[in-house]
Design an enzyme around this catalytic site. Structure first.
Site, short mmCIF file in Angstrom:
data_model
loop_
_atom_site.label_atom_id
_atom_site.label_comp_id
_atom_site.label_asym_id
_atom_site.label_seq_id
_atom_site.Cartn_x
_atom_site.Cartn_y
_atom_site.Cartn_z
N GLU A 134 -19.49 21.99 15.37
CA GLU A 134 -18.47 22.53 16.27
C GLU A 134 -17.41 23.32 15.51
OE1 GLU A 134 -17.37 18.96 18.37
OE2 GLU A 134 -19.46 18.72 19.01
N TYR A 159 -13.29 12.18 18.76
CA TYR A 159 -14.42 11.34 18.37
C TYR A 159 -13.97 9.94 17.98
CZ TYR A 159 -17.77 15.17 18.54
OH TYR A 159 -18.58 16.19 18.97
#
Length: 401
Positions: A140, A98
């Site tokens: 997640e 990310y």
């Protein structure tokens, strides 16, 4: 929730950023792949990059998330985040990625919008990104923990034990673990990712629904060979490879199950609508209902081009027949008279003659126009929007249209 200093900036700049998001996401992918070309070869779907569908989906997701932050700050788009998180888990995405994505996405915003991106505007949109990213990272992490694996450790080697030609363009593959143990449990309606090595050395990944009930020693996926009608993009890279090369006895690299279009455990009436290869998650649900001798009311709708194109047609009819309180309705654009089943209609699917029970939970899978039409009819018949769920094969373009 956005900070007090960022909220008015995001609100004021959302129209400008939103209008440029497709250009921003296009530049984002250019930057990302220039910096890390291996991501295009081994993680991202190359065909979706050619068509632009991936950047449209990303733009739609960011716009929807940012809009909710300023218009409904006490809510969170859980359905949107869950769908993205499940896809990421099926790919083995990890939290550190990310940071890379954020750097190139915010860099693309600055490049496309130029001087309009002041230090304050950049900081506000950086906050938007990390609110979304951190929410996805948390979801997640929970999914990885529930699966009992380290973050990103989703890949396993399985063996093809059966291959069946289901139609001219669809083949089913039965998969077994190489250690002989039962296949990993999953929820009816979920999918797995398949990763294959292509002739140019790239490793491409695609998702395929598990098309039988869980709790068995094997999994089954059904692969439709994707063909391009006008030559704009190549035929499906992975589906074509599987049709040409995947044989009984071959190994196949497959992910753990993922996906949030899953059969609910309640006793509510069900409405299962599919078109084309979208039948596959519905087969898993029907198989599970049949194996558990369910008495839930179930309305099954399927649309296809012809009976010959209708993948698992006889299996679907058999599963519906095994249920005590289920009925099947079929629509074929051509050759509908070649089907001996009852409730067969010509043309595109219509719910005119159906009256869903109160409290029905609806599950849709198929091309986006089909799902939009069915959803609209269900809403008109009084089904609450929160009770209508859908699965998109490929990038989720629902929010970007």
């Amino acid at each position: 929730m956005l900070s007090a200093q960022s909220e008015p900036i995001v609100r004021a700049t959302l129209p400008v950023v939103g209008a440029s998001l497709t250009s921003i996401t296009a530049r984002f992918y250019e930057r990302l792949f220039e910096d890390h070309p291996e991501l295009l070869r081994n993680l991202f779907n190359r065909t979706n990059q050619v068509t632009g569908s991936q950047r449209e989906a990303l733009a739609g997701s960011v716009a929807a998330f940012a809009t909710m932050l300023v218009e409904r700050p006490d809510e969170r788009p859980d359905a949107l985040l869950s769908r993205i998180a499940h896809k990421h888990v099926s790919l083995g995405i990890t939290a550190d990625q990310y940071t890379l994505v954020g750097r190139h996405l915010l860099g693309a915003v600055a490049e496309v919008l130029g001087e309009a991106v002041t230090t304050e505007v950049a900081a506000a949109w950086d906050e938007v990104y990390w609110l979304m990213a951190n929410a996805l990272i948390a979801i997640e992490a929970r999914l990885y923990a529930q699966a009992g694996v380290e973050n990103g450790d989703v890949w396993q080697r399985m063996k093809i034990t059966e291959r069946h030609q289901e139609s001219d363009d669809a083949v089913s593959l039965v998969l077994r673990r190489t250690d002989g143990r039962p296949a990993t449990p999953f929820r009816p309606g979920q999918y797995v990712s398949v990763r294959v090595a292509l002739p140019d050395g790239a490793h491409q990944i695609r998702q395929y629904s598990l098309s039988t009930a869980p709790g068995q020693k094997t999994w089954r996926i059904t692969v439709k060979r994707e063909r391009d009608a006008d030559g704009r993009v190549p035929d499906g890279e992975v589906s074509s490879w599987l049709h040409a090369h995947a044989e009984v006895g071959d190994p196949l690299e497959v992910s753990l199950p993922a996906g949030d279009l899953v059969l609910p455990d309640t006793g509510s009436p069900l409405f299962l609508a599919s078109a084309g290869i979208g039948i596959t998650p519905m087969l898993s649900m029907l198989d599970h209902l049949a194996l558990t001798s369910s008495t839930r009311p179930v309305t099954v709708v399927h649309a296809d081009r012809t009976p010959r194109d209708h993948v698992h047609r006889h299996e679907q009819a058999d599963l519906v027949d095994r249920l005590a309180n289920a009925d099947l309705h079929l629509w074929y654009e051509n050759d509908h008279h070649h089907s001996p089943a009852a409730n067969v209609f010509a043309g595109r699917a219509s719910l005119d003659h159906l009256t869903p029970d109160a409290g029905t939970a609806a599950y849709l899978c198929g091309p986006l126009p089909f799902m939009r039409a069915v959803r609209g009819e269900l809403l008109a018949k009084g089904i609450h929007p929160s009770a209508i769920h859908y699965e998109v094969f490929g990038p989720d373009l629902w929010l970007s249209k």
